[in-house]
Write a protein that holds these residues in place. Structure first.
Motif, PDB file in Angstrom:
ATOM      1  N   VAL A  27      52.074 -39.860 -12.711  1.00  0.00           N
ATOM      2  CA  VAL A  27      51.759 -40.556 -13.954  1.00  0.00           C
ATOM      3  C   VAL A  27      51.530 -39.515 -15.052  1.00  0.00           C
ATOM      4  O   VAL A  27      50.791 -38.549 -14.843  1.00  0.00           O
ATOM      5  N   LEU A  46      50.189 -39.391 -18.890  1.00  0.00           N
ATOM      6  CA  LEU A  46      49.573 -40.013 -20.056  1.00  0.00           C
ATOM      7  C   LEU A  46      49.508 -38.957 -21.137  1.00  0.00           C
ATOM      8  O   LEU A  46      49.099 -37.819 -20.881  1.00  0.00           O
ATOM      9  N   THR A 104      49.090 -38.251 -25.650  1.00  0.00           N
ATOM     10  CA  THR A 104      48.891 -38.748 -27.007  1.00  0.00           C
ATOM     11  C   THR A 104      49.785 -37.950 -27.933  1.00  0.00           C
ATOM     12  O   THR A 104      50.134 -36.806 -27.651  1.00  0.00           O
ATOM     13  N   GLY A 150      48.072 -43.133 -27.859  1.00  0.00           N
ATOM     14  CA  GLY A 150      48.394 -42.955 -26.443  1.00  0.00           C
ATOM     15  C   GLY A 150      49.660 -43.670 -26.033  1.00  0.00           C
ATOM     16  O   GLY A 150      49.953 -44.762 -26.523  1.00  0.00           O
ATOM     17  N   ASN A 151      50.412 -43.078 -25.103  1.00  0.00           N
ATOM     18  CA  ASN A 151      51.646 -43.702 -24.624  1.00  0.00           C
ATOM     19  C   ASN A 151      51.368 -44.885 -23.698  1.00  0.00           C
ATOM     20  O   ASN A 151      52.287 -45.558 -23.270  1.00  0.00           O
ATOM     21  N   TRP A 152      50.131 -45.175 -23.397  1.00  0.00           N
ATOM     22  CA  TRP A 152      49.767 -46.308 -22.553  1.00  0.00           C
ATOM     23  C   TRP A 152      49.388 -47.542 -23.377  1.00  0.00           C
ATOM     24  O   TRP A 152      49.131 -48.596 -22.825  1.00  0.00           O
ATOM     25  N   LYS A 153      49.369 -47.434 -24.680  1.00  0.00           N
ATOM     26  CA  LYS A 153      49.019 -48.567 -25.540  1.00  0.00           C
ATOM     27  C   LYS A 153      50.287 -49.278 -25.976  1.00  0.00           C
ATOM     28  O   LYS A 153      51.182 -48.677 -26.570  1.00  0.00           O
ATOM     29  N   LEU A 209      48.245 -37.249 -11.666  1.00  0.00           N
ATOM     30  CA  LEU A 209      48.010 -37.717 -13.024  1.00  0.00           C
ATOM     31  C   LEU A 209      47.899 -36.508 -13.942  1.00  0.00           C
ATOM     32  O   LEU A 209      47.111 -35.597 -13.685  1.00  0.00           O
TER      33      LEU A 209
END
Length: 167
Positions: free
Chosen positions: A14, A16, A18, A24-27, A58
């Protein structure tokens, strides 16, 4: 309600990150259509008896500082105790290439998912230091209401590398 006997993950990577503005690339954008807002949903209770995760990697990259933090979960075993009100935890990992071990007990998955008080009592090692953590979080998903008693001991705690500036 959801009852799961077992969850297993193996070999997961994973990333993650910004961007320089902190996004963030998770939003992901949320669909706020009237049809979605009209239907109120009841929170689902989730119970899990066993979790096993192996080789979960991660990486978090900060777009502002260009630093990276790496967490490699070598092995995690979480098993519901016979009493049913706690989970036994056994973790082996690396944080920025420093070995981490933790074992002990935590609250149930359903407590964490429902933003209920989540107790934990864990002990282990971080690099060359020993650690004991005991306390609770009021909301695990939002990291709110943190109440932790932490004890550490080791020859030189200053050698612990909690951040990394990998570019």
């Amino acid at each position: 309600d959801v009852e799961l006997r077992r969850i297993g993950l193996k070999g997961v990577d994973v990333l993650l990150e910004t961007n320089p503005n902190g996004q963030g690339n998770w939003k992901f954008p949320v669909d706020k259509s009237p049809a979605k807002e009209a239907g109120a949903s009841k929170a689902t209770e989730i119970n899990v008896d066993n979790i096993r995760i192996e080789n979960f990697n991660l990486t978090f990259r900060d777009g502002k500082t260009e630093s990276a933090t790496r967490f490699n979960l070598t092995d995690l075993k979480v098993t519901r105790r016979a009493t049913g009100d706690v989970l036994a935890v056994d973790l082996r990992a690396e944080y920025n290439e420093q070995p981490v071990t933790l074992s002990g007990t935590t609250g149930l998955v359903r407590e964490a998912m429902a933003s209920k008080r989540f107790p934990f009592k864990l002990a282990g090692t971080f690099s060359d230091a020993t650690v004991k953590l005991e306390g609770a979080l009021d909301d695990v998903l939002e990291l709110k209401g943190i109440d932790v008693k932490a004890q550490t001991s080791g020859e030189n705690l200053a050698k612990l590398k909690l951040t990394d500036n990998i570019r």
